[in-house]
Write a protein that holds these residues in place. Structure first.
Motif, PDB file in Angstrom:
ATOM      1  N   LEU A 116       0.850  -1.178   0.000  1.00  0.00           N
ATOM      2  CA  LEU A 116       0.000   0.000   0.000  1.00  0.00           C
ATOM      3  C   LEU A 116       0.888   1.230   0.000  1.00  0.00           C
ATOM      4  O   LEU A 116       1.738   1.387   0.870  1.00  0.00           O
ATOM      5  CB  LEU A 116      -0.920  -0.001   1.227  1.00  0.00           C
ATOM      6  CG  LEU A 116      -1.853   1.187   1.373  1.00  0.00           C
ATOM      7  CD1 LEU A 116      -2.854   1.238   0.227  1.00  0.00           C
ATOM      8  CD2 LEU A 116      -2.589   1.106   2.696  1.00  0.00           C
ATOM      9  N   GLN A 117       0.708   2.118  -0.978  1.00  0.00           N
ATOM     10  CA  GLN A 117       1.563   3.290  -1.109  1.00  0.00           C
ATOM     11  C   GLN A 117       0.862   4.577  -0.719  1.00  0.00           C
ATOM     12  O   GLN A 117       1.509   5.509  -0.260  1.00  0.00           O
ATOM     13  CB  GLN A 117       2.083   3.389  -2.542  1.00  0.00           C
ATOM     14  CG  GLN A 117       2.962   2.221  -2.911  1.00  0.00           C
ATOM     15  CD  GLN A 117       3.311   2.207  -4.378  1.00  0.00           C
ATOM     16  OE1 GLN A 117       2.445   2.358  -5.231  1.00  0.00           O
ATOM     17  NE2 GLN A 117       4.583   2.035  -4.679  1.00  0.00           N
ATOM     18  N   SER A 159      -5.002   4.649   7.155  1.00  0.00           N
ATOM     19  CA  SER A 159      -3.676   4.047   7.239  1.00  0.00           C
ATOM     20  C   SER A 159      -3.612   2.599   6.769  1.00  0.00           C
ATOM     21  O   SER A 159      -2.567   1.970   6.861  1.00  0.00           O
ATOM     22  CB  SER A 159      -3.169   4.119   8.679  1.00  0.00           C
ATOM     23  OG  SER A 159      -4.020   3.381   9.533  1.00  0.00           O
ATOM     24  N   ALA A 160      -4.713   2.058   6.249  1.00  0.00           N
ATOM     25  CA  ALA A 160      -4.705   0.645   5.847  1.00  0.00           C
ATOM     26  C   ALA A 160      -5.747   0.381   4.763  1.00  0.00           C
ATOM     27  O   ALA A 160      -6.676   1.164   4.561  1.00  0.00           O
ATOM     28  CB  ALA A 160      -4.979  -0.252   7.050  1.00  0.00           C
ATOM     29  N   ALA A 161      -5.564  -0.738   4.091  1.00  0.00           N
ATOM     30  CA  ALA A 161      -6.524  -1.227   3.105  1.00  0.00           C
ATOM     31  C   ALA A 161      -6.629  -2.739   3.279  1.00  0.00           C
ATOM     32  O   ALA A 161      -5.644  -3.408   3.565  1.00  0.00           O
ATOM     33  CB  ALA A 161      -6.066  -0.893   1.689  1.00  0.00           C
ATOM     34  N   VAL A 162      -7.837  -3.269   3.121  1.00  0.00           N
ATOM     35  CA  VAL A 162      -8.062  -4.704   3.293  1.00  0.00           C
ATOM     36  C   VAL A 162      -8.404  -5.314   1.937  1.00  0.00           C
ATOM     37  O   VAL A 162      -9.323  -4.869   1.250  1.00  0.00           O
ATOM     38  CB  VAL A 162      -9.200  -4.977   4.306  1.00  0.00           C
ATOM     39  CG1 VAL A 162      -9.467  -6.473   4.416  1.00  0.00           C
ATOM     40  CG2 VAL A 162      -8.863  -4.389   5.663  1.00  0.00           C
ATOM     41  N   LEU A 163      -7.608  -6.327   1.550  1.00  0.00           N
ATOM     42  CA  LEU A 163      -7.847  -7.080   0.324  1.00  0.00           C
ATOM     43  C   LEU A 163      -8.516  -8.399   0.677  1.00  0.00           C
ATOM     44  O   LEU A 163      -8.080  -9.091   1.595  1.00  0.00           O
ATOM     45  CB  LEU A 163      -6.532  -7.350  -0.405  1.00  0.00           C
ATOM     46  CG  LEU A 163      -5.769  -6.144  -0.931  1.00  0.00           C
ATOM     47  CD1 LEU A 163      -4.449  -6.596  -1.545  1.00  0.00           C
ATOM     48  CD2 LEU A 163      -6.587  -5.378  -1.941  1.00  0.00           C
ATOM     49  N   ARG A 221      -0.811  -2.066   5.237  1.00  0.00           N
ATOM     50  CA  ARG A 221      -0.664  -0.841   6.023  1.00  0.00           C
ATOM     51  C   ARG A 221       0.282   0.120   5.321  1.00  0.00           C
ATOM     52  O   ARG A 221       1.238  -0.298   4.672  1.00  0.00           O
ATOM     53  CB  ARG A 221      -0.144  -1.167   7.407  1.00  0.00           C
ATOM     54  CG  ARG A 221      -1.058  -2.126   8.154  1.00  0.00           C
ATOM     55  CD  ARG A 221      -0.793  -2.116   9.643  1.00  0.00           C
ATOM     56  NE  ARG A 221      -1.613  -3.083  10.326  1.00  0.00           N
ATOM     57  CZ  ARG A 221      -2.895  -2.909  10.621  1.00  0.00           C
ATOM     58  NH1 ARG A 221      -3.492  -1.801  10.286  1.00  0.00           N
ATOM     59  NH2 ARG A 221      -3.580  -3.835  11.252  1.00  0.00           N
ATOM     60  N   LEU A 222       0.016   1.427   5.474  1.00  0.00           N
ATOM     61  CA  LEU A 222       0.898   2.430   4.881  1.00  0.00           C
ATOM     62  C   LEU A 222       2.286   2.370   5.487  1.00  0.00           C
ATOM     63  O   LEU A 222       3.282   2.438   4.794  1.00  0.00           O
ATOM     64  CB  LEU A 222       0.317   3.834   5.079  1.00  0.00           C
ATOM     65  CG  LEU A 222      -0.719   4.267   4.065  1.00  0.00           C
ATOM     66  CD1 LEU A 222      -1.282   5.625   4.445  1.00  0.00           C
ATOM     67  CD2 LEU A 222      -0.144   4.322   2.672  1.00  0.00           C
ATOM     68  N   MET A 223       2.357   2.267   6.810  1.00  0.00           N
ATOM     69  CA  MET A 223       3.642   2.161   7.508  1.00  0.00           C
ATOM     70  C   MET A 223       3.589   0.908   8.376  1.00  0.00           C
ATOM     71  O   MET A 223       3.221   0.976   9.557  1.00  0.00           O
ATOM     72  CB  MET A 223       3.890   3.410   8.344  1.00  0.00           C
ATOM     73  CG  MET A 223       4.088   4.643   7.484  1.00  0.00           C
ATOM     74  SD  MET A 223       4.443   6.102   8.426  1.00  0.00           S
ATOM     75  CE  MET A 223       2.791   6.636   8.853  1.00  0.00           C
ATOM     76  N   VAL A 282       5.064   0.711  12.029  1.00  0.00           N
ATOM     77  CA  VAL A 282       4.576   1.599  13.081  1.00  0.00           C
ATOM     78  C   VAL A 282       3.355   0.977  13.734  1.00  0.00           C
ATOM     79  O   VAL A 282       2.401   0.597  13.067  1.00  0.00           O
ATOM     80  CB  VAL A 282       4.217   2.990  12.500  1.00  0.00           C
ATOM     81  CG1 VAL A 282       3.600   3.875  13.558  1.00  0.00           C
ATOM     82  CG2 VAL A 282       5.443   3.631  11.896  1.00  0.00           C
ATOM     83  N   ASP A 283       3.390   0.884  15.062  1.00  0.00           N
ATOM     84  CA  ASP A 283       2.268   0.359  15.828  1.00  0.00           C
ATOM     85  C   ASP A 283       1.599   1.542  16.518  1.00  0.00           C
ATOM     86  O   ASP A 283       2.113   2.065  17.507  1.00  0.00           O
ATOM     87  CB  ASP A 283       2.754  -0.673  16.850  1.00  0.00           C
ATOM     88  CG  ASP A 283       1.613  -1.304  17.618  1.00  0.00           C
ATOM     89  OD1 ASP A 283       0.479  -1.306  17.108  1.00  0.00           O
ATOM     90  OD2 ASP A 283       1.855  -1.780  18.745  1.00  0.00           O
ATOM     91  N   LYS A 284       0.464   1.983  15.990  1.00  0.00           N
ATOM     92  CA  LYS A 284      -0.213   3.161  16.512  1.00  0.00           C
ATOM     93  C   LYS A 284      -1.105   2.758  17.682  1.00  0.00           C
ATOM     94  O   LYS A 284      -1.924   1.857  17.571  1.00  0.00           O
ATOM     95  CB  LYS A 284      -1.053   3.807  15.410  1.00  0.00           C
ATOM     96  CG  LYS A 284      -1.699   5.090  15.807  1.00  0.00           C
ATOM     97  CD  LYS A 284      -2.422   5.699  14.628  1.00  0.00           C
ATOM     98  CE  LYS A 284      -3.137   6.955  15.037  1.00  0.00           C
ATOM     99  NZ  LYS A 284      -3.883   7.543  13.943  1.00  0.00           N
ATOM    100  N   ARG A 285      -0.925   3.446  18.810  1.00  0.00           N
ATOM    101  CA  ARG A 285      -1.754   3.194  19.991  1.00  0.00           C
ATOM    102  C   ARG A 285      -2.284   4.519  20.511  1.00  0.00           C
ATOM    103  O   ARG A 285      -1.633   5.549  20.405  1.00  0.00           O
ATOM    104  CB  ARG A 285      -0.927   2.517  21.085  1.00  0.00           C
ATOM    105  CG  ARG A 285      -0.526   1.095  20.713  1.00  0.00           C
ATOM    106  CD  ARG A 285       0.322   0.498  21.774  1.00  0.00           C
ATOM    107  NE  ARG A 285       1.686   0.976  21.513  1.00  0.00           N
ATOM    108  CZ  ARG A 285       2.674   0.920  22.373  1.00  0.00           C
ATOM    109  NH1 ARG A 285       2.494   0.443  23.562  1.00  0.00           N
ATOM    110  NH2 ARG A 285       3.868   1.374  22.053  1.00  0.00           N
ATOM    111  N   GLU A 286      -3.453   4.478  21.129  1.00  0.00           N
ATOM    112  CA  GLU A 286      -4.037   5.673  21.714  1.00  0.00           C
ATOM    113  C   GLU A 286      -3.248   6.054  22.960  1.00  0.00           C
ATOM    114  O   GLU A 286      -2.809   5.194  23.731  1.00  0.00           O
ATOM    115  CB  GLU A 286      -5.494   5.429  22.094  1.00  0.00           C
ATOM    116  CG  GLU A 286      -6.407   5.241  20.897  1.00  0.00           C
ATOM    117  CD  GLU A 286      -6.525   6.512  20.070  1.00  0.00           C
ATOM    118  OE1 GLU A 286      -6.545   7.611  20.651  1.00  0.00           O
ATOM    119  OE2 GLU A 286      -6.587   6.390  18.836  1.00  0.00           O
TER     120      GLU A 286
END
Length: 128
Positions: A49-50, A85-89, A99-101, A104-108
């Motif tokens: 994913l770009q 930040s993501a796409a599901v195939l 995922r774009l990155m 990276v693990d994004k957390r609140e």
């Protein structure tokens, strides 16, 4: 003098002829898909994913350089969902999340943690 010019012209023509016979290898060309050992074709790389475009009227993901609209197909997969930040195939037998990155693990972040890490306005000398 004429002999020198004739000789250099002959060398130049011979050099041009040999340059056309054997082209130079492109150092920026990616390696071939054939492995050196067994001659088997290597497995295709995983989809990447770009970019994503999300607007009120459409959603588009750029996957491996191709723009794919929501519900569109890329290879054997259908683009099922797109977030910022993501796409599901969706394949016939599985789902894959791109995922774009990916590293990276994004957390609140909790409000209490943010208050502790940010210096108070009074400590900076700024009155509230």
């Amino acid at each position: 003098m004429r002999r020198v010019l004739t000789w250099s012209l002959g060398v130049s023509i011979a050099g041009l002829a040999s340059a056309q016979i054997a082209p130079l290898a492109d150092p920026t060309r990616p390696p071939s898909a054939v492995t050196e050992a067994g001659g088997e074709v290597a497995a295709p790389a995983a989809a990447r994913l770009q970019s994503v475009l999300i607007s009120p009227t459409r959603r588009v993901a750029v996957i491996d350089g191709k723009a794919v609209a929501l519900g569109g197909r890329i290879g054997a997969a259908t683009l099922e969902s797109i977030t910022e930040s993501a796409a599901v195939l969706r394949y016939a037998d599985r789902r894959e999340t791109l995922r774009l990155m990916p590293a990276v693990d994004k957390r609140e972040r909790r409000v209490a943690d943010a208050a502790r890490s940010a210096p108070a306005a009074s400590e900076k000398g700024n009155p509230r």
